[in-house]
Design a protein around this motif. Sequence first.
Motif, PDB file in Angstrom:
ATOM      1  N   ALA A  95       0.851  -1.185   0.000  1.00  0.00           N
ATOM      2  CA  ALA A  95       0.000   0.000   0.000  1.00  0.00           C
ATOM      3  C   ALA A  95       0.889   1.239   0.000  1.00  0.00           C
ATOM      4  CB  ALA A  95      -0.928   0.007   1.218  1.00  0.00           C
ATOM      5  N   SER A  96       0.320   2.345  -0.428  1.00  0.00           N
ATOM      6  CA  SER A  96       1.078   3.593  -0.439  1.00  0.00           C
ATOM      7  C   SER A  96       0.149   4.754  -0.103  1.00  0.00           C
ATOM      8  CB  SER A  96       1.746   3.817  -1.794  1.00  0.00           C
ATOM      9  OG  SER A  96       0.763   3.943  -2.809  1.00  0.00           O
ATOM     10  N   ALA A  97       0.759   5.860   0.317  1.00  0.00           N
ATOM     11  CA  ALA A  97      -0.009   7.053   0.690  1.00  0.00           C
ATOM     12  C   ALA A  97       0.693   8.289   0.161  1.00  0.00           C
ATOM     13  CB  ALA A  97      -0.147   7.139   2.207  1.00  0.00           C
ATOM     14  N   ASP A 118       5.195   4.275   1.877  1.00  0.00           N
ATOM     15  CA  ASP A 118       4.927   2.926   1.383  1.00  0.00           C
ATOM     16  C   ASP A 118       4.796   1.980   2.563  1.00  0.00           C
ATOM     17  OD1 ASP A 118       5.010   3.670  -1.268  1.00  0.00           O
ATOM     18  OD2 ASP A 118       7.109   3.067  -1.559  1.00  0.00           O
ATOM     19  N   LEU A 119       3.769   1.143   2.526  1.00  0.00           N
ATOM     20  CA  LEU A 119       3.630   0.067   3.506  1.00  0.00           C
ATOM     21  C   LEU A 119       4.281  -1.171   2.914  1.00  0.00           C
ATOM     22  CD1 LEU A 119       2.454  -1.196   6.114  1.00  0.00           C
ATOM     23  CD2 LEU A 119       0.362  -1.664   4.801  1.00  0.00           C
ATOM     24  N   ILE A 128       6.926   1.043   7.475  1.00  0.00           N
ATOM     25  CA  ILE A 128       6.538   2.212   6.696  1.00  0.00           C
ATOM     26  C   ILE A 128       7.808   2.895   6.205  1.00  0.00           C
ATOM     27  CG2 ILE A 128       5.520   4.514   6.793  1.00  0.00           C
ATOM     28  CD1 ILE A 128       3.396   2.429   6.766  1.00  0.00           C
ATOM     29  N   PRO A 182      -2.029  -2.711  10.061  1.00  0.00           N
ATOM     30  CA  PRO A 182      -2.166  -1.567   9.147  1.00  0.00           C
ATOM     31  C   PRO A 182      -3.509  -1.518   8.434  1.00  0.00           C
ATOM     32  CG  PRO A 182      -0.026  -2.644   8.869  1.00  0.00           C
ATOM     33  CD  PRO A 182      -0.850  -3.539   9.740  1.00  0.00           C
ATOM     34  N   PHE A 186      -4.327   2.846   9.348  1.00  0.00           N
ATOM     35  CA  PHE A 186      -3.940   3.008   7.937  1.00  0.00           C
ATOM     36  C   PHE A 186      -3.683   4.462   7.529  1.00  0.00           C
ATOM     37  CE2 PHE A 186      -8.591   2.985   8.141  1.00  0.00           C
ATOM     38  CZ  PHE A 186      -8.932   4.129   7.425  1.00  0.00           C
ATOM     39  N   VAL A 188      -1.139   7.583   7.787  1.00  0.00           N
ATOM     40  CA  VAL A 188       0.238   7.929   8.134  1.00  0.00           C
ATOM     41  C   VAL A 188       0.301   9.421   8.453  1.00  0.00           C
ATOM     42  CG1 VAL A 188       2.633   7.968   7.353  1.00  0.00           C
ATOM     43  CG2 VAL A 188       1.101   6.119   6.610  1.00  0.00           C
ATOM     44  N   LEU A 211      -3.280   5.193   3.661  1.00  0.00           N
ATOM     45  CA  LEU A 211      -2.679   4.175   2.810  1.00  0.00           C
ATOM     46  C   LEU A 211      -3.747   3.556   1.906  1.00  0.00           C
ATOM     47  CD1 LEU A 211      -0.526   2.439   5.551  1.00  0.00           C
ATOM     48  CD2 LEU A 211       0.408   3.582   3.527  1.00  0.00           C
ATOM     49  N   ASN A 212      -3.404   3.361   0.643  1.00  0.00           N
ATOM     50  CA  ASN A 212      -4.283   2.725  -0.319  1.00  0.00           C
ATOM     51  C   ASN A 212      -3.555   1.555  -0.963  1.00  0.00           C
ATOM     52  OD1 ASN A 212      -6.641   4.640  -0.346  1.00  0.00           O
ATOM     53  ND2 ASN A 212      -5.020   6.064  -0.901  1.00  0.00           N
ATOM     54  N   ASP A 213      -4.264   0.469  -1.197  1.00  0.00           N
ATOM     55  CA  ASP A 213      -3.655  -0.717  -1.807  1.00  0.00           C
ATOM     56  C   ASP A 213      -3.063  -0.374  -3.167  1.00  0.00           C
ATOM     57  OD1 ASP A 213      -4.494  -2.142   0.374  1.00  0.00           O
ATOM     58  OD2 ASP A 213      -6.217  -3.037  -0.634  1.00  0.00           O
TER      59      ASP A 213
END
Length: 214
Positions: A95-97, A118-119, A128, A182, A186, A188, A211-213
């Motif tokens: 996942a990323s944000a 980034d997760l 993270i 997470p 979720f 950050v 965070l989004n997949d």
Amino acid sequence: MDEKHARRSDADLEAMLRDLDAEDLELLEPPEDVWEGIESTVRATDDVAGAVVPIESRRRRVRRTVLGIAAALVLAAAGVAGYTLTRDDPTVVVASASLAYDPATFDALGAEAQAGADLIAEDGMHSIAIVDAALPAPEAGADLEVWLIRPDDEGNVADLVSLGVVDPDDPGSLDVPAGYDPADYFVVDISVEPRDGDPTHSGRSILRGPLNDV
């Protein structure tokens, strides 16, 4: 040779090739009398056809053929090794944000900041990584700290956990503590935290994002 024996021979050959190492691919030069014997036999045959190829040329031809086979084996082995390393690599960005600044509620230092997160999943653990970052240095006696937030149904902070402080010039990555999923934590957040001994969030966020997949 029947089909059963052919399959057995192929399997034996594959097993033998798998056991080869670099030393097995080195070419050994035969004794000179062996080449002379081959030369005399080939010359007698070629005389009949009216064309004699020097034995040195034949040697080079044989060596080129064997070296070509050896090179193909080495390249094939390298390709398999590369595929294995890639296939078995356990590190995955799941996942990323994109972290954003809210001028209405965040600390003014955030107007100078940008970053993503980034997760990363690796060996059953999460971390993270702060990426694509341009983070300002806080005032003397303060640090930038990264948090994971569990929001409630209205988007307010229901709970949060600190991941640790980061260097603005090289934020790197921080482990997610065990017990904090997470999927629930979720959001950050990066904040300015005075070194005052208080472990709670200061309320001085500079960047935040979910965070989004990927």
